[in-house]
Structure formats: structure tokens, C-alpha cells
Motif scaffolding. Structure first.
Motif, PDB file in Angstrom:
ATOM      1  N   PHE A 252       0.832  -1.202   0.000  1.00 14.83           N
ATOM      2  CA  PHE A 252       0.000   0.000   0.000  1.00 14.83           C
ATOM      3  C   PHE A 252       0.869   1.255   0.000  1.00 14.83           C
ATOM      4  CE2 PHE A 252      -1.954   3.246   2.846  1.00 14.83           C
ATOM      5  CZ  PHE A 252      -2.905   3.724   1.950  1.00 14.83           C
ATOM      6  N   ALA A 253       1.857   1.300   0.874  1.00 19.41           N
ATOM      7  CA  ALA A 253       2.739   2.462   0.954  1.00 19.41           C
ATOM      8  C   ALA A 253       3.487   2.669  -0.363  1.00 19.41           C
ATOM      9  CB  ALA A 253       3.727   2.304   2.111  1.00 19.41           C
ATOM     10  N   SER A 254       3.933   1.597  -0.973  1.00 23.30           N
ATOM     11  CA  SER A 254       4.645   1.682  -2.242  1.00 23.30           C
ATOM     12  C   SER A 254       3.741   2.213  -3.350  1.00 23.30           C
ATOM     13  CB  SER A 254       5.182   0.301  -2.616  1.00 23.30           C
ATOM     14  OG  SER A 254       5.846   0.339  -3.842  1.00 23.30           O
ATOM     15  N   ILE A 255       2.526   1.732  -3.403  1.00 21.94           N
ATOM     16  CA  ILE A 255       1.565   2.198  -4.410  1.00 21.94           C
ATOM     17  C   ILE A 255       1.261   3.677  -4.209  1.00 21.94           C
ATOM     18  CG2 ILE A 255      -0.855   2.034  -5.138  1.00 21.94           C
ATOM     19  CD1 ILE A 255      -0.591  -1.032  -4.668  1.00 21.94           C
ATOM     20  N   MET A 256       1.059   4.099  -2.968  1.00 20.36           N
ATOM     21  CA  MET A 256       0.769   5.506  -2.697  1.00 20.36           C
ATOM     22  C   MET A 256       1.951   6.392  -3.059  1.00 20.36           C
ATOM     23  SD  MET A 256      -2.343   5.523  -1.921  1.00 20.36           S
ATOM     24  CE  MET A 256      -2.493   7.237  -1.466  1.00 20.36           C
ATOM     25  N   ARG A 257       3.163   5.925  -2.795  1.00 18.74           N
ATOM     26  CA  ARG A 257       4.365   6.669  -3.154  1.00 18.74           C
ATOM     27  C   ARG A 257       4.434   6.850  -4.673  1.00 18.74           C
ATOM     28  NH1 ARG A 257       7.183   4.445   0.551  1.00 18.74           N
ATOM     29  NH2 ARG A 257       7.551   2.537  -0.581  1.00 18.74           N
ATOM     30  N   ASP A 258       4.142   5.758  -5.413  1.00 21.17           N
ATOM     31  CA  ASP A 258       4.154   5.838  -6.873  1.00 21.17           C
ATOM     32  C   ASP A 258       3.082   6.801  -7.382  1.00 21.17           C
ATOM     33  OD1 ASP A 258       6.235   4.012  -6.910  1.00 21.17           O
ATOM     34  OD2 ASP A 258       4.973   2.310  -7.487  1.00 21.17           O
ATOM     35  N   LYS A 259       1.882   6.747  -6.806  1.00 16.33           N
ATOM     36  CA  LYS A 259       0.806   7.658  -7.205  1.00 16.33           C
ATOM     37  C   LYS A 259       1.199   9.119  -6.963  1.00 16.33           C
ATOM     38  CE  LYS A 259      -3.430   4.955  -6.682  1.00 16.33           C
ATOM     39  NZ  LYS A 259      -4.731   4.933  -5.977  1.00 16.33           N
ATOM     40  N   ALA A 260       1.830   9.367  -5.846  1.00 11.80           N
ATOM     41  CA  ALA A 260       2.242  10.732  -5.514  1.00 11.80           C
ATOM     42  C   ALA A 260       3.286  11.237  -6.512  1.00 11.80           C
ATOM     43  CB  ALA A 260       2.783  10.788  -4.098  1.00 11.80           C
ATOM     44  N   LYS A 261       4.215  10.383  -6.902  1.00 13.60           N
ATOM     45  CA  LYS A 261       5.235  10.767  -7.892  1.00 13.60           C
ATOM     46  C   LYS A 261       4.609  11.108  -9.237  1.00 13.60           C
ATOM     47  CE  LYS A 261       9.097   8.122  -6.013  1.00 13.60           C
ATOM     48  NZ  LYS A 261       9.958   6.954  -6.223  1.00 13.60           N
ATOM     49  N   GLN A 262       3.523  10.416  -9.555  1.00 11.48           N
ATOM     50  CA  GLN A 262       2.829  10.646 -10.830  1.00 11.48           C
ATOM     51  C   GLN A 262       1.837  11.799 -10.739  1.00 11.48           C
ATOM     52  OE1 GLN A 262       1.008   6.924 -11.826  1.00 11.48           O
ATOM     53  NE2 GLN A 262       2.943   5.838 -11.947  1.00 11.48           N
ATOM     54  N   GLY A 263       1.670  12.342  -9.540  1.00  8.54           N
ATOM     55  CA  GLY A 263       0.734  13.433  -9.364  1.00  8.54           C
ATOM     56  C   GLY A 263      -0.704  12.971  -9.237  1.00  8.54           C
ATOM     57  N   GLY A 264      -0.921  11.680  -9.024  1.00 12.40           N
ATOM     58  CA  GLY A 264      -2.274  11.142  -8.925  1.00 12.40           C
ATOM     59  C   GLY A 264      -2.737  10.867  -7.525  1.00 12.40           C
ATOM     60  N   ALA A 265      -2.014  11.378  -6.518  1.00 10.18           N
ATOM     61  CA  ALA A 265      -2.389  11.092  -5.129  1.00 10.18           C
ATOM     62  C   ALA A 265      -3.546  11.948  -4.661  1.00 10.18           C
ATOM     63  CB  ALA A 265      -1.190  11.274  -4.210  1.00 10.18           C
ATOM     64  N   ARG A 266      -3.832  13.036  -5.306  1.00 10.52           N
ATOM     65  CA  ARG A 266      -4.927  13.917  -4.878  1.00 10.52           C
ATOM     66  C   ARG A 266      -6.020  13.957  -5.875  1.00 10.52           C
ATOM     67  NH1 ARG A 266      -5.222  18.508  -1.061  1.00 10.52           N
ATOM     68  NH2 ARG A 266      -5.475  16.999   0.476  1.00 10.52           N
TER      69      ARG A 266
END
Length: 64
Positions: free
Chosen positions: A50-64
């Protein structure tokens, strides 16, 4: 504030960091994290994944 640290009576601490955080930002961030964590649980993911997926989403700008 740039960082809000919230120690809980269970011994767990939750930290939210970002530029110019307000209490509303903190609340919205917790709600978003809870929503994403519940999705991960439904997919039987563990906390590390989960943490890894969220980190990847944040790098792609898709966390928000």
C-alpha cells in the motif's frame, strides 16, 4: 504549519506534511488516506505494498 504530528493513545503516531497545512488540510488528507487504505484492504494488499503504491501515485501526481 508544514507538519502536523498526532500521537494517539494506542501508541501510533500519524504525521501529515505539506506546504501550509491547515486543520482542514489535515482532515482531508486523513480521509483520503483512509479511503485509499480501505481500497487496498479490499484488494488484500499489505501495508508495505500500500505504501509503495501511494508513493508511486504521488510521484505521478495522482495522489490527490
Amino acid at each position: 504549519m508544514k507538519r502536523i504530528l498526532c500521537p494517539l493513545s494506542s501508541g501510533v503516531s500519524i504525521t501529515v506534511s505539506g506546504a501550509e497545512l491547515s486543520l482542514d488540510d489535515f482532515i482531508e488528507s486523513l480521509a483520503e488516506a483512509q479511503k485509499e487504505a480501505r481500497k487496498a484492504r479490499e484488494q488484500s494488499l499489505d501495508a508495505r505494498t500500500f505504501a509503495s503504491i501511494m508513493r508511486d501515485k504521488a510521484k505521478q501526481g495522482g495522489a490527490r
